[in-house]
Design a protein around this motif. Structure first.
Motif, PDB file in Angstrom:
ATOM      1  N   GLY A  53       0.800  -1.150   0.010  1.00 16.30           N
ATOM      2  CA  GLY A  53      -0.105  -0.141   0.001  1.00 16.30           C
ATOM      3  C   GLY A  53       0.687   1.315   0.048  1.00 16.30           C
ATOM      4  N   GLN A  54       0.297   2.312   0.329  1.00 15.17           N
ATOM      5  CA  GLN A  54       1.023   3.723   0.006  1.00 15.17           C
ATOM      6  C   GLN A  54       1.576   3.985   1.617  1.00 15.17           C
ATOM      7  N   ARG A  55       2.377   4.894   1.531  1.00 15.63           N
ATOM      8  CA  ARG A  55       2.947   5.038   2.808  1.00 15.63           C
ATOM      9  C   ARG A  55       2.091   5.988   3.768  1.00 15.63           C
ATOM     10  N   ARG A  56       2.272   5.707   4.968  1.00 13.27           N
ATOM     11  CA  ARG A  56       1.441   6.475   5.857  1.00 13.27           C
ATOM     12  C   ARG A  56       1.756   7.878   6.075  1.00 13.27           C
ATOM     13  N   TYR A  57       3.135   8.137   5.979  1.00  9.28           N
ATOM     14  CA  TYR A  57       3.644   9.463   6.103  1.00  9.28           C
ATOM     15  C   TYR A  57       5.083   9.468   5.485  1.00  9.28           C
ATOM     16  N   PRO A  58       5.650  10.784   5.147  1.00 11.66           N
ATOM     17  CA  PRO A  58       6.665  10.606   4.495  1.00 11.66           C
ATOM     18  C   PRO A  58       7.955  10.129   5.525  1.00 11.66           C
ATOM     19  N   GLY A  59       8.883   9.073   4.822  1.00 12.48           N
ATOM     20  CA  GLY A  59       9.802   8.660   5.600  1.00 12.48           C
ATOM     21  C   GLY A  59       9.146   7.295   6.269  1.00 12.48           C
ATOM     22  N   ASP A  60       8.087   6.916   5.851  1.00 12.05           N
ATOM     23  CA  ASP A  60       7.539   5.463   6.300  1.00 12.05           C
ATOM     24  C   ASP A  60       8.806   4.185   5.675  1.00 12.05           C
ATOM     25  N   ARG A  61       9.248   3.859   6.479  1.00 15.15           N
ATOM     26  CA  ARG A  61      10.166   2.976   6.041  1.00 15.15           C
ATOM     27  C   ARG A  61       9.506   1.571   5.819  1.00 15.15           C
ATOM     28  N   PRO A  62       8.729   0.950   6.791  1.00 11.57           N
ATOM     29  CA  PRO A  62       8.235  -0.362   6.651  1.00 11.57           C
ATOM     30  C   PRO A  62       7.379  -0.500   5.554  1.00 11.57           C
ATOM     31  N   ILE A  63       6.534   0.622   5.298  1.00  9.97           N
ATOM     32  CA  ILE A  63       5.741   0.752   4.076  1.00  9.97           C
ATOM     33  C   ILE A  63       6.359   0.904   2.868  1.00  9.97           C
ATOM     34  N   SER A  64       6.786   0.221   1.951  1.00 10.73           N
ATOM     35  CA  SER A  64       7.457   0.648   0.860  1.00 10.73           C
ATOM     36  C   SER A  64       6.722   1.617  -0.263  1.00 10.73           C
ATOM     37  N   GLY A  65       5.500   1.627  -0.036  1.00 15.53           N
ATOM     38  CA  GLY A  65       4.874   2.643  -1.110  1.00 15.53           C
ATOM     39  C   GLY A  65       5.022   2.192  -2.551  1.00 15.53           C
ATOM     40  N   ALA A  67       2.617   0.496  -3.816  1.00 12.26           N
ATOM     41  CA  ALA A  67       1.371   0.690  -4.494  1.00 12.26           C
ATOM     42  C   ALA A  67       0.505   1.913  -3.840  1.00 12.26           C
ATOM     43  N   SER A  68      -0.353   2.230  -4.833  1.00  7.38           N
ATOM     44  CA  SER A  68      -1.179   3.279  -4.484  1.00  7.38           C
ATOM     45  C   SER A  68      -2.442   2.656  -3.687  1.00  7.38           C
ATOM     46  N   GLY A  69      -3.038   3.546  -2.609  1.00  7.45           N
ATOM     47  CA  GLY A  69      -4.211   2.883  -1.992  1.00  7.45           C
ATOM     48  C   GLY A  69      -3.760   2.205  -0.599  1.00  7.45           C
ATOM     49  N   PRO A  70      -4.787   1.813   0.277  1.00  8.81           N
ATOM     50  CA  PRO A  70      -4.297   1.181   1.440  1.00  8.81           C
ATOM     51  C   PRO A  70      -3.607  -0.172   1.302  1.00  8.81           C
ATOM     52  N   GLY A  71      -2.970  -0.860   2.003  1.00 14.63           N
ATOM     53  CA  GLY A  71      -2.646  -2.049   1.931  1.00 14.63           C
ATOM     54  C   GLY A  71      -2.821  -2.705   3.246  1.00 14.63           C
TER      55      GLY A  71
END
Length: 216
Positions: A53-65, A67-71
């Motif tokens: 899914g998309q990152r929750r905030y700038p610099g969110d490392r666990p979520i790679s970003g 894909a767009s939208g929630p994962g």
């Protein structure tokens, strides 16, 4: 992890999946406080690799970003894994540690420099996370049953909102249920399906069927 530990862990994960099959985990709130932020970050990265899914905030490392939208993370994967109703929580640091150990070995063999301020699996680029996770499900992998069951729990968070009441999850816009197009209930909170999947009944109703739908 010793062979005995693996057997016990697999039994624990299987029991957790069986508990989820009985209904949503709504009797008590889920918490990740007892797991520790380091392990939670690793588990978030694992869940995001399965359903990105998309990152929750700038610099969110666990979520790679990737894909767009929630994962899976936004859909509540960690809430499911850390639910007090499941017996999994005490094992999560060990599972995260096992995954980070695999990530360290992967980074060494692929000449990847990992950042020291993040768990090893979190530090891998998404393409390498994906390749590593694919290998975890190889039939020859010793820990394959563990990863399969963990992936099942992550999938249930996204596909079924296992940690929430389904009616409330839909009303609150649960991302997984919205993504798969799960229908909203009728006005009284019940689901009815007047249209059969093949646009016709598969069989006539037996004359002795009770009002609840059970055979007489």
């Amino acid at each position: 992890m010793s062979p005995v530990d693996r057997r016990v862990l697999l039994k624990t994960l299987t029991a957790a999946a069986a508990i989820l099959a009985t209904g949503p985990l709504t009797s008590s709130p889920a918490t990740a406080a007892s797991v520790g932020s380091w392990s939670v970050q690793t588990l978030e990265a694992f869940a995001d690799t399965l359903i990105p899914g998309q990152r929750r905030y700038p610099g969110d490392r666990p979520i790679s970003g990737a894909a767009s939208g929630p994962g899976a993370v936004q859909a509540g994967a960690i809430q499911v894994l850390t639910s007090p109703r499941l017996p999994v929580t005490p094992w999560l640091p060990s599972i995260a540690g096992l995954l980070d150990a695999r990530a360290l070995a992967w980074a060494a063999t692929h000449l990847i420099l990992l950042p020291p301020t993040w768990p090893a699996f979190v530090g891998l680029p998404f393409a390498h996370r994906t390749a590593l996770v694919n290998g975890l499900f190889d039939p020859d992998d010793l820990d394959r049953p563990i990863w399969q069951t963990l992936a099942l729990l992550v999938g249930l968070a996204f596909d079924t909102a296992a940690h929430q009441d389904t009616t409330e999850a839909i009303a609150n816009g649960h991302p997984g249920l919205a993504w798969i197009g799960f229908p909203a209930p009728d006005a009284d909170g019940l689901w009815r399906f007047p249209d059969h999947s093949y646009n016709r009944p598969l069989a006539d109703l037996h004359p002795h069927t009770t009002a609840s739908g059970s055979p007489a």
